[in-house]
Design a protein around this motif. Structure first.
Motif, PDB file in Angstrom:
ATOM      1  N   LYS A  70       1.604  22.737  82.774  1.00 46.53           N
ATOM      2  CA  LYS A  70       0.899  23.797  82.051  1.00 46.53           C
ATOM      3  C   LYS A  70       1.875  24.491  81.107  1.00 46.53           C
ATOM      4  N   ALA A  71       1.345  25.089  80.047  1.00 45.82           N
ATOM      5  CA  ALA A  71       2.197  25.818  79.120  1.00 45.82           C
ATOM      6  C   ALA A  71       2.868  26.981  79.851  1.00 45.82           C
ATOM      7  N   PRO A  72       4.141  27.238  79.569  1.00 43.76           N
ATOM      8  CA  PRO A  72       4.866  28.290  80.292  1.00 43.76           C
ATOM      9  C   PRO A  72       4.422  29.686  79.883  1.00 43.76           C
ATOM     10  N   ASP A  73       4.690  30.655  80.751  1.00 43.69           N
ATOM     11  CA  ASP A  73       4.376  32.053  80.458  1.00 43.69           C
ATOM     12  C   ASP A  73       5.462  32.709  79.624  1.00 43.69           C
ATOM     13  N   ASP A  74       6.668  32.196  79.677  1.00 48.07           N
ATOM     14  CA  ASP A  74       7.797  32.692  78.891  1.00 48.07           C
ATOM     15  C   ASP A  74       8.503  31.489  78.273  1.00 48.07           C
ATOM     16  N   PRO A  75       9.239  31.702  77.176  1.00 48.86           N
ATOM     17  CA  PRO A  75       9.943  30.569  76.560  1.00 48.86           C
ATOM     18  C   PRO A  75      10.876  29.872  77.550  1.00 48.86           C
ATOM     19  N   VAL A  76      10.819  28.555  77.544  1.00 47.63           N
ATOM     20  CA  VAL A  76      11.730  27.746  78.351  1.00 47.63           C
ATOM     21  C   VAL A  76      12.774  27.182  77.393  1.00 47.63           C
ATOM     22  N   VAL A  77      13.991  27.709  77.489  1.00 48.41           N
ATOM     23  CA  VAL A  77      15.032  27.398  76.518  1.00 48.41           C
ATOM     24  C   VAL A  77      16.267  26.867  77.238  1.00 48.41           C
ATOM     25  N   PHE A  78      16.874  25.843  76.674  1.00 42.86           N
ATOM     26  CA  PHE A  78      18.155  25.368  77.183  1.00 42.86           C
ATOM     27  C   PHE A  78      19.039  25.009  76.000  1.00 42.86           C
ATOM     28  N   LEU A  79      20.287  24.687  76.257  1.00 38.88           N
ATOM     29  CA  LEU A  79      21.267  24.434  75.212  1.00 38.88           C
ATOM     30  C   LEU A  79      21.640  22.963  75.140  1.00 38.88           C
ATOM     31  N   LYS A  80      22.082  22.549  73.949  1.00 35.11           N
ATOM     32  CA  LYS A  80      22.580  21.196  73.731  1.00 35.11           C
ATOM     33  C   LYS A  80      24.031  21.273  73.279  1.00 35.11           C
ATOM     34  N   GLY A  81      24.784  20.230  73.568  1.00 32.19           N
ATOM     35  CA  GLY A  81      26.133  20.124  73.044  1.00 32.19           C
ATOM     36  C   GLY A  81      26.123  19.651  71.601  1.00 32.19           C
ATOM     37  N   PRO A  82      27.117  20.047  70.786  1.00 30.80           N
ATOM     38  CA  PRO A  82      27.163  19.628  69.378  1.00 30.80           C
ATOM     39  C   PRO A  82      27.296  18.117  69.204  1.00 30.80           C
ATOM     40  N   ASN A  83      27.826  17.436  70.218  1.00 26.17           N
ATOM     41  CA  ASN A  83      27.955  15.980  70.161  1.00 26.17           C
ATOM     42  C   ASN A  83      26.607  15.269  70.131  1.00 26.17           C
ATOM     43  N   SER A  84      25.552  15.991  70.497  1.00 24.50           N
ATOM     44  CA  SER A  84      24.222  15.382  70.573  1.00 24.50           C
ATOM     45  C   SER A  84      23.613  15.147  69.197  1.00 24.50           C
ATOM     46  N   LEU A  85      24.129  15.823  68.165  1.00 26.18           N
ATOM     47  CA  LEU A  85      23.529  15.725  66.840  1.00 26.18           C
ATOM     48  C   LEU A  85      24.066  14.527  66.066  1.00 26.18           C
ATOM     49  N   THR A  86      23.182  13.907  65.305  1.00 25.57           N
ATOM     50  CA  THR A  86      23.557  12.827  64.405  1.00 25.57           C
ATOM     51  C   THR A  86      22.681  12.929  63.162  1.00 25.57           C
ATOM     52  N   GLY A  87      22.975  12.119  62.146  1.00 23.71           N
ATOM     53  CA  GLY A  87      22.306  12.284  60.868  1.00 23.71           C
ATOM     54  C   GLY A  87      21.163  11.317  60.616  1.00 23.71           C
ATOM     55  N   HIS A  88      20.553  11.501  59.469  1.00 24.49           N
ATOM     56  CA  HIS A  88      19.502  10.639  58.937  1.00 24.49           C
ATOM     57  C   HIS A  88      19.994   9.188  58.883  1.00 24.49           C
ATOM     58  N   ARG A  89      19.133   8.275  59.260  1.00 28.01           N
ATOM     59  CA  ARG A  89      19.392   6.828  59.246  1.00 28.01           C
ATOM     60  C   ARG A  89      20.448   6.379  60.250  1.00 28.01           C
ATOM     61  N   ALA A  90      20.797   7.238  61.200  1.00 31.22           N
ATOM     62  CA  ALA A  90      21.733   6.840  62.250  1.00 31.22           C
ATOM     63  C   ALA A  90      20.995   6.096  63.359  1.00 31.22           C
ATOM     64  N   LYS A  91      21.757   5.545  64.295  1.00 26.04           N
ATOM     65  CA  LYS A  91      21.180   4.892  65.469  1.00 26.04           C
ATOM     66  C   LYS A  91      21.370   5.781  66.694  1.00 26.04           C
ATOM     67  N   THR A  92      20.391   5.743  67.579  1.00 25.46           N
ATOM     68  CA  THR A  92      20.448   6.466  68.848  1.00 25.46           C
ATOM     69  C   THR A  92      20.322   5.458  69.981  1.00 25.46           C
ATOM     70  N   ARG A  93      21.200   5.574  70.961  1.00 31.00           N
ATOM     71  CA  ARG A  93      21.238   4.595  72.053  1.00 31.00           C
ATOM     72  C   ARG A  93      20.153   4.851  73.088  1.00 31.00           C
ATOM     73  N   ARG A  94      19.485   3.757  73.466  1.00 30.27           N
ATOM     74  CA  ARG A  94      18.613   3.749  74.639  1.00 30.27           C
ATOM     75  C   ARG A  94      19.366   2.985  75.734  1.00 30.27           C
ATOM     76  N   PRO A  95      19.813   3.666  76.805  1.00 27.24           N
ATOM     77  CA  PRO A  95      20.532   2.961  77.866  1.00 27.24           C
ATOM     78  C   PRO A  95      19.678   1.859  78.494  1.00 27.24           C
ATOM     79  N   ALA A  96      20.309   0.782  78.869  1.00 23.73           N
ATOM     80  CA  ALA A  96      19.584  -0.374  79.393  1.00 23.73           C
ATOM     81  C   ALA A  96      18.866  -0.084  80.696  1.00 23.73           C
ATOM     82  N   ASP A  97      19.317   0.945  81.432  1.00 24.06           N
ATOM     83  CA  ASP A  97      18.746   1.184  82.760  1.00 24.06           C
ATOM     84  C   ASP A  97      17.564   2.145  82.764  1.00 24.06           C
ATOM     85  N   VAL A  98      17.087   2.587  81.589  1.00 25.18           N
ATOM     86  CA  VAL A  98      16.009   3.577  81.581  1.00 25.18           C
ATOM     87  C   VAL A  98      14.651   2.914  81.382  1.00 25.18           C
TER      88      VAL A  98
END
Length: 257
Positions: A70-98
């Motif tokens: 269900k939609a939350p009653d208050d904002p659900v916010v968490f943080l990301k590390g700067p290493n998580s960002l990449t640019g346009h036309r980049a590749k993102t890995r899908r691990p083989a075990d997922v």
């Protein structure tokens, strides 16, 4: 105006264009020195050197329902590390075990002024501009909806962002923008920022109520429904109306090399 950062011939270039200009139909970008180059021949960087990265979970009621919450009653916010960002036309890995990894088309709100305790009615005064994010999630790694663990949202290059940063002055109504995604050319998401559970002024006021926000801090505001599993080799396009069209490809474990 809109702004981007690219690497060409080993040098970083800042490029600027009118809001309705930029990449021509043939995919050519104009460097600041006047040279024209194919957009595929450059490395696209995140358009801004971002600070703190805030991420909203379940900020669209239809997406919350889609994944059985269900939609939350208050904002659900968490943080990301700067290493998580990449640019346009980049590749993102899908691990083989997922078993399930999905894209998330999101409007990203970039803070333009240092601020604290911002009332909702002044929230737009502290926003510098907007960009597009695709915040991939791996459901296998999710602990629960309110406490995503690091492997879900802070993996290397798991969040393409860009290609453009658009000045706030050129986005008159950010709460009325269409969000769409395509997987290998087939449209899968079609939503609107009008359907956010917590709108942009609420998010800025909420976050600034307990911490100082600084220029370059970015808020990823959530995604509408329509997410689906993304496979290695898939091309994912995420687009926010008036902001930009972000292209990304899913790679496999060869990206670990």
């Amino acid at each position: 105006m809109k702004h981007a950062r690219i690497i060409f011939e080993g040098k970083t270039h800042a490029i600027t264009a009118e809001k309705n200009a930029g990449m021509a139909a043939d995919g050519v970008v104009s460097l600041s020195d006047g040279r024209l180059v194919d957009e595929k021949d450059v490395i696209w960087l995140p358009p801004v050197e971002f600070g703190t990265i805030f991420v909203l979970a379940l900020n669209y009621a239809d997406h919350a329902k889609e994944i059985a919450f269900k939609a939350p009653d208050d904002p659900v916010v968490f943080l990301k590390g700067p290493n998580s960002l990449t640019g346009h036309r980049a590749k993102t890995r899908r691990p083989a075990d997922v078993a399930y990894m999905h894209y998330e088309c999101e409007l990203a709100v970039v803070i333009g002024k240092q601020c604290k305790h911002v009332p909702k009615e002044r929230a737009y005064d502290v926003i510098g501009g907007y960009t597009v994010a695709n915040d991939y999630a791996i459901r296998d790694y999710l602990e629960n909806y309110y406490r995503p663990n690091l492997r879900v949202k802070s993996r290397d290059a798991c969040t393409p962002i860009g290609p453009w940063f658009v000045d706030a002055a050129d986005v008159p109504d950010p709460m009325n923008l269409r969000l769409r995604s395509w997987v290998n050319g087939k449209q899968t998401q079609d939503g609107t920022t009008r359907d956010m559970v917590f709108d942009i002024p609420t998010l800025v006021s909420y976050l600034s109520g307990f911490m100082t926000l600084n220029p370059g801090d970015v808020i990823l505001t959530g995604t509408p429904d329509g997410v689906s599993d993304a496979a290695v080799g898939d091309e994912i396009v995420t687009e926010v109306e008036g902001i930009g069209r972000l292209i990304n490809t899913i790679g496999g474990d060869e990206l670990l090399d």
